[in-house]
Design a protein around this motif. Structure first.
Motif, short mmCIF file in Angstrom:
data_model
loop_
_atom_site.label_atom_id
_atom_site.label_comp_id
_atom_site.label_asym_id
_atom_site.label_seq_id
_atom_site.Cartn_x
_atom_site.Cartn_y
_atom_site.Cartn_z
N GLN A 117 0.84 -1.20 0.00
CA GLN A 117 0.00 0.00 0.00
C GLN A 117 0.88 1.24 0.00
O GLN A 117 1.80 1.37 0.80
CB GLN A 117 -0.91 0.03 1.23
CG GLN A 117 -1.74 1.32 1.33
CD GLN A 117 -2.68 1.31 2.51
OE1 GLN A 117 -3.76 0.72 2.45
NE2 GLN A 117 -2.27 1.93 3.61
N SER A 119 0.48 5.33 0.46
CA SER A 119 -0.50 6.29 0.97
C SER A 119 0.20 7.52 1.54
O SER A 119 1.44 7.58 1.58
CB SER A 119 -1.36 5.63 2.06
OG SER A 119 -0.57 5.38 3.23
N LEU A 149 1.07 12.33 -0.41
CA LEU A 149 1.59 11.26 -1.26
C LEU A 149 1.97 11.86 -2.59
O LEU A 149 1.10 12.36 -3.33
CB LEU A 149 0.54 10.16 -1.44
CG LEU A 149 0.91 9.05 -2.44
CD1 LEU A 149 2.16 8.31 -2.01
CD2 LEU A 149 -0.26 8.08 -2.62
N LYS A 165 -3.75 7.20 -3.31
CA LYS A 165 -3.57 6.01 -2.49
C LYS A 165 -3.92 4.76 -3.29
O LYS A 165 -4.95 4.70 -3.96
CB LYS A 165 -4.45 6.09 -1.24
CG LYS A 165 -4.37 4.85 -0.34
CD LYS A 165 -5.27 5.01 0.87
CE LYS A 165 -5.25 3.77 1.74
NZ LYS A 165 -6.13 3.91 2.93
#
Length: 337
Positions: A117, A119, A149, A165
């Motif tokens: 992930q 983010s 980000l 994200k």
């Protein structure tokens, strides 16, 4: 960064040199227990695209070993040089599940499944407060939005960017290892592996290419006044072409590392580790064109003969070649054959 860009890096390098020197003078004895290096890799958004295997014990055991590791990495790199620029500002979280099976006394196969992930994260204020409390440089973080980000690599005729994200399966890895028989001394193993293109390249979850590697590992022990377990590995990766890294990407990469574990009391150990790999690209961006170096520390709790838990963190020895800081938690289960 949790340390200064000059003094802190010198201190880390000095400590790492001491650990490396210990390996050169330590008598070798048989490795005992379920010692293993720290499960850590370079999770900088571009370095993580390459097939650079983590360190592991060179011993091969019948039966299964299951390892689950959670890593949280904070990035802040801003660089401009000539007609190229790089910005890595965000957080990368990786939940990794590794399944290893020893199907023979000398052979095992290992499959690693990462869930990745990217983010905005939450660690920027914590790191800035730490810098302020100790009077350390903040790397110009105050000039940029908190917890944003923004991954961007601009080169001539090439641009790659990510600002939303994303999460999903990363590039799956498979490795085959063979222990080499030695009458006395440390365990030695040879291994080959591949990283498949299973992660979504547009979301920076994978490189979009298949990588192959070959390596040698060694594990041993020292039974002097301060008992130690030690490990080392060195190898080469042949990487496929990734659109994210641009036209100047390097496809032949070396990697290596050393790890020390000190069992300071029953069921408890302290680990220190160095990992390094070659530069990712050619050009003028120092964050990508210098070899990368990481220094990691962890506390290990051997909860039972089968279970171990590690809690630790990793810093970038070579400035901006790796995340500012990575926190990791690892649980390992070794099944009886």
């Amino acid at each position: 960064m949790l340390v200064s860009r000059s003094t802190g890096k010198f201190v880390f390098a000095w400590k790492a040199s001491l650990f490396s020197g210990a390996l050169l003078v330590a008598p070798i004895v048989a490795l005992a227990g379920n010692g293993a290096p720290i499960t850590i890799s370079n999770l900088s958004p571009l370095a993580a695209l390459r097939g650079l295997p983590t360190q592991r014990n060179a011993d091969v055991q019948l039966g299964s070993v299951v390892t689950m590791s959670q890593s949280l990495s904070n990035h802040f790199t801003v660089e401009e040089s000539g007609d190229a620029s790089l910005m890595l500002d965000g957080q990368t979280d990786v939940l990794s599940l590794s399944l290893r099976y020893g199907f023979d006394t000398d052979w095992d196969i290992e499959v690693t499944l990462p869930w990745v992930q990217h983010s905005r994260g939450f660690m920027d204020p914590l790191i800035s407060d730490w810098h302020a409390f100790f009077g350390l440089p903040n790397g110009d973080r105050e000039d940029y939005p908190v917890n944003q980000l923004q991954y961007r690599l601009d080169q001539p005729h090439h641009e790659a960017a990510l600002s939303n994200k994303v999460s999903g399966l990363g590039d799956v890895r498979v490795a085959l290892s063979r222990k080499m028989s030695l009458r006395d001394g440390p365990h030695v193993a040879l291994s080959v592996g591949m990283k498949a293109a299973t992660g979504e390249e547009a979301d920076w979850l994978g490189s979009g290419a298949t990588d192959y590697w070959a390596l040698a590992r060694v594990s041993g022990g020292y039974s002097g006044g301060v008992p130690l377990l030690w490990h080392g590995q060195i190898g080469m990766t042949h990487a496929g072409v990734s659109d994210l890294l641009g036209p100047n990407q390097k496809r032949s990469l070396w990697f290596g590392g050393v790890s020390l574990e000190w069992p300071f009391r029953d069921k408890w150990s302290v680990l220190a580790q160095m990992d390094a790999h070659s530069a990712l690209v050619d050009g003028n961006l120092s964050a990508l064109t210098r070899p990368a170096g990481l220094f990691s520390i962890a506390l290990r709790w051997n909860t039972s003969p089968h279970w171990t838990l590690d809690l630790g963190f990793s810093e970038d020895l070579v400035v901006e070649s790796a995340p500012d800081i990575t926190f990791m938690l690892t649980a390992r289960y070794v099944a009886s054959p």
